[in-house]
Design a protein around this motif. Structure first.
Motif, PDB file in Angstrom:
ATOM      1  N   GLU A 193      98.142-154.971   0.638  1.00  5.80           N
ATOM      2  CA  GLU A 193      98.653-155.753  -0.487  1.00  5.80           C
ATOM      3  C   GLU A 193      97.501-156.656  -0.943  1.00  5.80           C
ATOM      4  OE1 GLU A 193     101.896-159.141  -0.622  1.00  5.80           O
ATOM      5  OE2 GLU A 193     102.630-157.325   0.367  1.00  5.80           O
ATOM      6  N   THR A 194      97.139-156.609  -2.215  1.00  3.93           N
ATOM      7  CA  THR A 194      95.973-157.375  -2.643  1.00  3.93           C
ATOM      8  C   THR A 194      96.328-158.414  -3.704  1.00  3.93           C
ATOM      9  OG1 THR A 194      95.484-155.761  -4.362  1.00  3.93           O
ATOM     10  CG2 THR A 194      94.410-155.435  -2.254  1.00  3.93           C
ATOM     11  N   THR A 195      95.627-159.517  -3.657  1.00  2.36           N
ATOM     12  CA  THR A 195      95.783-160.575  -4.660  1.00  2.36           C
ATOM     13  C   THR A 195      94.394-161.066  -5.047  1.00  2.36           C
ATOM     14  OG1 THR A 195      97.478-161.332  -3.123  1.00  2.36           O
ATOM     15  CG2 THR A 195      97.215-162.578  -5.154  1.00  2.36           C
ATOM     16  N   ASN A 196      94.110-161.104  -6.326  1.00  6.60           N
ATOM     17  CA  ASN A 196      92.832-161.662  -6.757  1.00  6.60           C
ATOM     18  C   ASN A 196      92.927-163.178  -6.825  1.00  6.60           C
ATOM     19  OD1 ASN A 196      91.855-159.129  -6.997  1.00  6.60           O
ATOM     20  ND2 ASN A 196      92.002-159.058  -9.234  1.00  6.60           N
ATOM     21  N   GLY A 197      91.845-163.851  -6.503  1.00  3.25           N
ATOM     22  CA  GLY A 197      91.875-165.301  -6.580  1.00  3.25           C
ATOM     23  C   GLY A 197      90.694-165.936  -5.870  1.00  3.25           C
ATOM     24  N   PHE A 198      90.941-167.082  -5.296  1.00  4.03           N
ATOM     25  CA  PHE A 198      89.850-167.858  -4.709  1.00  4.03           C
ATOM     26  C   PHE A 198      90.224-168.363  -3.323  1.00  4.03           C
ATOM     27  CE2 PHE A 198      89.531-167.985  -9.218  1.00  4.03           C
ATOM     28  CZ  PHE A 198      88.180-167.881  -9.466  1.00  4.03           C
ATOM     29  N   LEU A 199      89.263-168.283  -2.413  1.00  2.00           N
ATOM     30  CA  LEU A 199      89.444-168.832  -1.073  1.00  2.00           C
ATOM     31  C   LEU A 199      88.830-170.226  -1.061  1.00  2.00           C
ATOM     32  CD1 LEU A 199      90.194-168.243   1.960  1.00  2.00           C
ATOM     33  CD2 LEU A 199      87.794-167.699   2.250  1.00  2.00           C
ATOM     34  N   MET A 200      89.632-171.216  -0.663  1.00  2.91           N
ATOM     35  CA  MET A 200      89.112-172.575  -0.568  1.00  2.91           C
ATOM     36  C   MET A 200      88.789-172.836   0.897  1.00  2.91           C
ATOM     37  SD  MET A 200      89.780-173.385  -3.781  1.00  2.91           S
ATOM     38  CE  MET A 200      89.412-175.110  -3.789  1.00  2.91           C
ATOM     39  N   LYS A 201      87.559-173.291   1.152  1.00  6.42           N
ATOM     40  CA  LYS A 201      87.212-173.522   2.554  1.00  6.42           C
ATOM     41  C   LYS A 201      86.316-174.748   2.703  1.00  6.42           C
ATOM     42  CE  LYS A 201      83.347-170.292   2.531  1.00  6.42           C
ATOM     43  NZ  LYS A 201      82.744-169.133   3.191  1.00  6.42           N
ATOM     44  N   MET A 217      82.230-181.058   1.498  1.00  7.37           N
ATOM     45  CA  MET A 217      82.790-180.734   0.168  1.00  7.37           C
ATOM     46  C   MET A 217      83.488-179.376   0.219  1.00  7.37           C
ATOM     47  SD  MET A 217      83.258-181.990  -2.677  1.00  7.37           S
ATOM     48  CE  MET A 217      84.190-181.202  -3.958  1.00  7.37           C
ATOM     49  N   VAL A 218      84.551-179.285  -0.511  1.00  7.19           N
ATOM     50  CA  VAL A 218      85.322-178.044  -0.528  1.00  7.19           C
ATOM     51  C   VAL A 218      84.564-176.975  -1.308  1.00  7.19           C
ATOM     52  CG1 VAL A 218      87.534-177.056  -1.100  1.00  7.19           C
ATOM     53  CG2 VAL A 218      87.359-179.482  -0.617  1.00  7.19           C
ATOM     54  N   LYS A 219      84.647-175.766  -0.798  1.00  7.98           N
ATOM     55  CA  LYS A 219      84.012-174.661  -1.500  1.00  7.98           C
ATOM     56  C   LYS A 219      85.068-173.659  -1.945  1.00  7.98           C
ATOM     57  CE  LYS A 219      79.401-174.081   0.416  1.00  7.98           C
ATOM     58  NZ  LYS A 219      78.670-173.360   1.450  1.00  7.98           N
ATOM     59  N   ALA A 220      84.876-173.068  -3.101  1.00  3.65           N
ATOM     60  CA  ALA A 220      85.781-172.014  -3.546  1.00  3.65           C
ATOM     61  C   ALA A 220      85.011-170.710  -3.609  1.00  3.65           C
ATOM     62  CB  ALA A 220      86.338-172.353  -4.918  1.00  3.65           C
ATOM     63  N   VAL A 221      85.559-169.660  -3.011  1.00  2.00           N
ATOM     64  CA  VAL A 221      84.906-168.364  -3.028  1.00  2.00           C
ATOM     65  C   VAL A 221      85.786-167.379  -3.768  1.00  2.00           C
ATOM     66  CG1 VAL A 221      83.908-166.542  -1.628  1.00  2.00           C
ATOM     67  CG2 VAL A 221      83.958-168.873  -0.765  1.00  2.00           C
ATOM     68  N   ARG A 222      85.216-166.722  -4.770  1.00  2.00           N
ATOM     69  CA  ARG A 222      85.996-165.749  -5.535  1.00  2.00           C
ATOM     70  C   ARG A 222      86.127-164.465  -4.729  1.00  2.00           C
ATOM     71  NH1 ARG A 222      86.540-165.699 -11.076  1.00  2.00           N
ATOM     72  NH2 ARG A 222      87.658-163.863 -11.777  1.00  2.00           N
ATOM     73  N   GLY A 223      87.317-163.890  -4.735  1.00  2.00           N
ATOM     74  CA  GLY A 223      87.500-162.645  -4.014  1.00  2.00           C
ATOM     75  C   GLY A 223      88.932-162.173  -4.084  1.00  2.00           C
ATOM     76  N   THR A 224      89.206-161.094  -3.357  1.00  2.00           N
ATOM     77  CA  THR A 224      90.565-160.570  -3.333  1.00  2.00           C
ATOM     78  C   THR A 224      91.109-160.678  -1.929  1.00  2.00           C
ATOM     79  OG1 THR A 224      90.049-159.039  -5.101  1.00  2.00           O
ATOM     80  CG2 THR A 224      91.965-158.530  -3.770  1.00  2.00           C
ATOM     81  N   LEU A 225      92.273-161.288  -1.809  1.00  2.00           N
ATOM     82  CA  LEU A 225      92.926-161.402  -0.514  1.00  2.00           C
ATOM     83  C   LEU A 225      93.642-160.092  -0.233  1.00  2.00           C
ATOM     84  CD1 LEU A 225      93.717-163.519   1.756  1.00  2.00           C
ATOM     85  CD2 LEU A 225      95.877-163.694   0.540  1.00  2.00           C
TER      86      LEU A 225
END
Lengths: 72, 469
Positions: free
Chosen positions: B410-418, A1-9
């Motif tokens: 450079e920053t972007t708030n959001g969600f990592l899908m894995k 199942m896909v997981k979503a993790v909140r954070g800042t890239l």
């Protein structure tokens, strides 16, 4: 199942990434959630500002700025 | 769809269905949303479906699109679904068909063809006003009020307050709103501008008005106002005519309360607080149109329509980073001094220099190099506009380099899908996210992706789960 993790890239070049990882290591890994690749890491959203501040300080220590010629 | 209405759209999309249903009772609201919030493709779809009697099968809709238009179609449909304008239904044979929400369709038809006694487009005052005000007066009023707000934000940061009266007489309510919207912060009794505030000041006027109104909307419930009432009033204002006086007798209590705040912003004008009529200003009537309100240069010169069609630039930059600005407006000088080292001021001219110090100071305050460049470009003197590009390339590059030295990340708030189970699952979601325009970063080898908004993605995942694959 896909997981979503909140954070800042955080996108940066490899040298800056090394510094960020170094800061994270020295502070009990409280900033970085995951290292994605050479130029991207995921950081806890609440910690971004602090991490940026620490990076600034570190750069100031390590890099010598050339005197800017500010003549009118 | 202009840049200014896109932030209003973003706000609208996040409202719940009940609010939308309530909003769509007003033809003026529906027309305003249709006119300036929807992408063109979505408009075509709505128009096509407006007079359909039954549901519209999705297969038929697909037939309208070329295979390479799939991305645009998905985008248009997702906007329409988010705004609760169309409803996708699945029948027993798993065929999807679309239908317009009844309320929306009804109001839009009414707005387009007239009829009904909804009075949602404002009621002109029936009595002749003995001291009717002119359009020029309204423009002047709007300009003064709005410039005061901007000057309050900028002037206090660069330390120009006290030197002049402007910026002093904005209301406590407005100040509180600016603080609530995080446009300015107050520390030790001194007002200073924030990053959001910077973005705000450098936007075009129409976008500024929306930004401020969205903050206002978010705080409306705290002031005991209903959000729907406030929104539909704003949309109504957008459909009024400049120079016409409207009666206040058909307004709800919330809307009467709003009138007071809006006249403080310069969006409407009332002769006095008890006046039976109000006039919308140019700021109001351009709320829901694509044409710019008071373009920022005309803000400081004159508001006459002729001057808006040919914006006058006033800034000259030389390759040695020297800057000359032909202006006597304190607001413009204040904005310039945010990122320029100004040295001399003449009656109609200020001169200074872009230095590393002045740019990095601006960057530290949260202003970005692209914002500075776009400000300089859009206000370049006609003499500069003969060059292509307007600004000397060396100066543009140097400003970017100076910023880059200060901002290394450079920053972007959001969600990592894995943790995608299969390659096809990953590919499917990546292409969906791409078509929505929320995909920020992807790594095919590790099957990772990063999105800046997740609401629609999770909806999509939920639907896919229901379909059982």
């Amino acid at each position: 199942m896909v997981k979503a993790v909140r954070g800042t890239l955080v996108k940066c070049d490899a040298s800056v990434k090394a510094m960020l990882v170094d800061i994270d290591d020295k502070n009990g890994h409280e900033f970085i959630i995951d290292e994605l690749d050479e130029e991207h890491i995921i950081v806890k959203e609440t910690k971004v500002a602090e991490l940026k501040q620490r990076l600034q300080n570190m750069m100031k220590e390590r890099l010598k700025e050339p005197e800017s010629s500010d003549s009118e | 769809m202009s840049a200014s209405s896109s932030q209003a759209l973003e706000y609208l999309e996040l409202l719940p269905r009940q609010t939308h249903t309530k909003l769509y009772e007003q033809p003026s609201t529906v027309l305003a949303i249709f006119r300036c919030m929807l992408p063109h493709l979505a408009k075509s779809i709505v128009m096509a479906m407006l007079y359909m009697t039954g549901p519209f099968p999705s297969g038929d809709l697909d037939a309208w699109f070329k295979p390479d238009g799939k991305k645009d179609k998905e985008k248009a449909l997702s906007v329409l679904e988010q705004l609760h304008i169309i409803l996708g239904k699945q029948d027993s044979q798993r065929h999807i068909s679309y239908e317009l929400y009844k309320g929306f369709a009804h109001s839009l038809r009414q707005a387009l063809t007239g009829g009904g006694t909804h009075r949602s487009f404002g009621v002109p005052s029936s009595q002749l006003d003995s001291n009717k005000v002119s359009v020029t007066f309204l423009d002047e009023y709007a300009r003064k009020q709005w410039e005061n707000i901007l000057f309050y934000m900028v002037g206090s940061t660069v330390g120009l307050t006290g030197s002049n009266m402007v910026g002093q007489d904005i209301g406590e309510g407005t100040k509180a709103l600016l603080r609530a919207g995080d446009f300015v912060k107050v520390a030790h009794g001194r007002v200073s501008i924030t990053r959001t505030g910077f973005t705000f000041v450098l936007q075009e006027t129409n976008a500024q008005v929306w930004s401020l109104l969205i903050v206002y909307l978010k705080h409306a419930p705290q002031l005991g106002m209903s959000e729907t009432d406030v929104l539909s009033f704003l949309f109504m204002l957008g459909s009024l005519e400049l120079g016409q006086d409207y009666t206040t007798s058909t307004l709800s209590p919330t809307q009467l309360q709003m009138l007071e705040d809006l006249s403080a912003f310069g969006i409407v004008y009332r002769a006095s607080k008890t006046s039976q009529t109000f006039y919308p200003t140019r700021l109001a009537v351009t709320l829901t149109s694509d044409s710019g309100a008071l373009s920022s240069d005309s803000l400081s010169s004159s508001l006459a329509p002729s001057s808006r069609s040919t914006p006058k630039g006033f800034i000259i930059i030389e390759t040695n980073y020297r800057l000359y600005a032909y202006t006597s407006s304190l607001l413009q000088i204040a904005v310039l001094s945010l990122f320029t080292k100004l040295t001399t001021r003449f009656p109609n001219l200020v001169s200074g220099k872009l230095t590393k110090e002045s740019i990095t100071r601006a960057v530290k305050l949260g202003i970005s190099s692209s914002q500075i460049l776009s400000y300089l470009t859009s206000h370049a003197h006609p003499q500069m506009q003969k060059n292509q590009p307007f600004l000397p390339p060396t100066v543009m590059d140097q400003i970017r380099l100076w910023e880059y030295e200060g901002e290394r990340v450079e920053t972007t708030n959001g969600f990592l899908m894995k943790e995608f189970a299969t390659e096809s699952e990953y590919r499917d979601l990546v292409s969906y996210a791409e078509s929505l325009g929320v995909l920020v970063w992807r790594n095919d080898a590790k099957r990772l992706m990063f999105v800046d908004r997740i609401e629609q993605i999770s909806l999509y995942l939920g639907k896919r789960k229901n379909r059982g694959d």
